[in-house]
Design an enzyme around this catalytic site. Structure first.
Site: not given
Ligand code: NAD
Length: 434
Positions: A210, A244
């Protein structure tokens, strides 16, 4: 034998005892974890406040709330997810039956980042537990209060051969990565993701990565500009831009730029006050290193609003930069802070051309009511996931697997996708001799 070899040996032996294969045991563990999170809610809020000055309301939702809802969803659905599924059998295999069994991988290593230091550490662990794995969790050393709280919560309440937290810096991660885990789940930067993938390859360990990247936010001329400004500002400036999937930069059609900038300024003032430096609830950036990197971007283009900084408290004001070009420093790597550059375009084809020649983003946001424009973007640009007429909220749905593609990562999780990520689909053909 070093400590980590001993730890993984113990975990392997526990895994092979078969205890974690019992679905009732997994559900019981998830409920116990839930109870711990609820009991420690105040400690979690204090830890993320101390680490990042994260405001309570934001932390309740994004750190605690998201973890609790992941747990609840898994507890509710686990029996169904874990049950073997009968599938069709081709006529060439007449007389046989076909099944898919969901098998836990075994030992899962979870390496977490600092930006949502509780949620991004515990959410993957929920998936790993649900799927029946043992877990070693390595939190980020850059958020030490949350890291030590995680160690306390896990290590005082679960046996280390099942679930354990190992605290430490890069050397700890490096040492753990030498061990033979059955699955590695990493959240962090693209650069470190490559190191993790290389280490995993030595043992042929499957990975979920990720990662990050520059997530474009496109504002087309037909968008509802007032709503777009609200939703962009919320996604960008929450957690001081250290998310993010935060909009990294704006691509706005030339004729609506001024209106968008004026609305953004209004929203930021309404949300954080006239002078954000006086708002003691605005999160700070994580370290001096990040502060210096972000501060250097403030000379790029022209500041529309914002621009105040205070290194002594790692404060950077929500800032919008106009007259930015693709060559500016701020456009080279993921910003990961409260600075929002703006580039104008005339035709949507310019946007597509610019994005597809850069690394694949983790997220993309498009503000437009025009379905032809929406389809064009969705059909011509590769990115992890995203939203039309919104930002960041796609990542909080149980029904949308969350992950990146290319430089922004591989694999996905959340909801059932978390269970699937930590499970091996074991295909079985059963033939009868009768
Ligand atoms: P990072 O890659 O520096 O660190 C992440 C973890 O890796 C930490 O636990 C750290 O100790 C460890 N680590 C650091 N260097 C290492 C090395 N050389 N070898 C092994 N392990 C190492 O990332 P970060 O600064 O904590 O997080 C910010 C990045 O993470 C941003 O790029 C952001 O976009 C990304 N991110 C992605 C997601 C997502 O879900 N896709 C979520 C949050 C953050």
């Amino acid at each position: 034998m070093n400590n980590y070899q001993e730890l993984t040996k113990k975990q392997l032996s526990f895994f092979n005892s078969g205890k974690t294969k019992d679905v009732a045991f997994r559900i019981e563990t998830l409920k116990k974890l839930r109870e711990l999170v609820v009991r420690h809610e105040d400690d979690i809020l204090k830890a993320v406040k101390a680490d990042l000055n994260k405001p309570e309301i934001e932390a309740k939702r994004a750190e605690v709330g998201l973890v609790l809802s992941e747990i609840d969803f898994a507890v509710k659905n686990l029996a169904e997810w874990a049950a073997p599924k009968e599938v069709e059998t081709p006529s060439t295999h007449a007389g046989a039956k076909s099944y898919i069994y969901q098998d836990p991988y075994g030992l899962a290593l979870v390496i977490a980042p600092w930006n949502y230091p509780f949620q991004l550490a515990v959410s993957p662990v929920v998936g790993a537990i649900a799927a029946g794995n043992c877990v070693v969790l390595k939190p980020s050393e850059l958020t030490p209060h949350t890291s030590s709280l995680l160690a306390k919560m896990f290590n005082e309440n679960f046996p280390e051969e099942y679930l354990t937290v190992v605290e430490g810096e890069v050397e700890t991660s490096t040492a753990l990565l030498k061990e033979n885990f059955d699955y590695i789940f990493f959240t962090g930067s693209t650069m470190v993701g490559k190191i993790v993938a290389e280490a995993a390859a030595k043992h042929l360990t499957p990975v979920t990565l990720e990662l990050g990247g520059k997530s474009p936010t496109i504002v087309h001329e037909d968008a509802n500009i007032e709503e777009a400004a609200k939703r962009i500002a919320r996604g960008k400036f929450a957690n001081a831009g250290q998310t993010c999937v935060a909009p990294d930069y704006i691509l706005v059609q030339r004729n609506v730029k001024d209106e968008l900038l004026a609305n953004l300024k209004q929203v930021v003032t309404n949300t954080y006050g006239e002078d954000v430096s006086q708002n003691l609830d605005f999160p700070h950036v994580v370290s001096e290193k990040h502060f210096d990197r972000l501060n250097s971007f403030l000379t790029n283009g022209d500041i529309v609003f914002g621009g105040k900084t205070d290194r002594s408290r790692l404060f950077i004001e929500p800032t919008v930069l106009d007259n930015i070009s693709w060559e500016d420093n701020v456009m080279q790597d993921e910003i990961f802070g409260p600075i929002l550059p703006v580039i104008v375009y005339d035709e949507i084809s310019e946007v597509i051309e610019a994005i597809v020649k850069r690394p694949k983003p983790l997220a993309l946001y498009l503000f437009s009511e025009d379905e032809a424009v929406q389809d064009r973007i969705l059909n011509s640009v590769s990115f992890g996931g995203g939203s039309i007429n919104d930002t960041i909220n796609h990542m909080t749905s149980h029904y949308l697997p969350f992950g990146g593609v290319g430089d922004s990562g591989m694999g996905a999780y959340h909801g059932k996708a978390s269970f699937d990520t930590f499970s091996h689909a074991k295909s079985i053909l059963k033939r009868s001799n009768k």
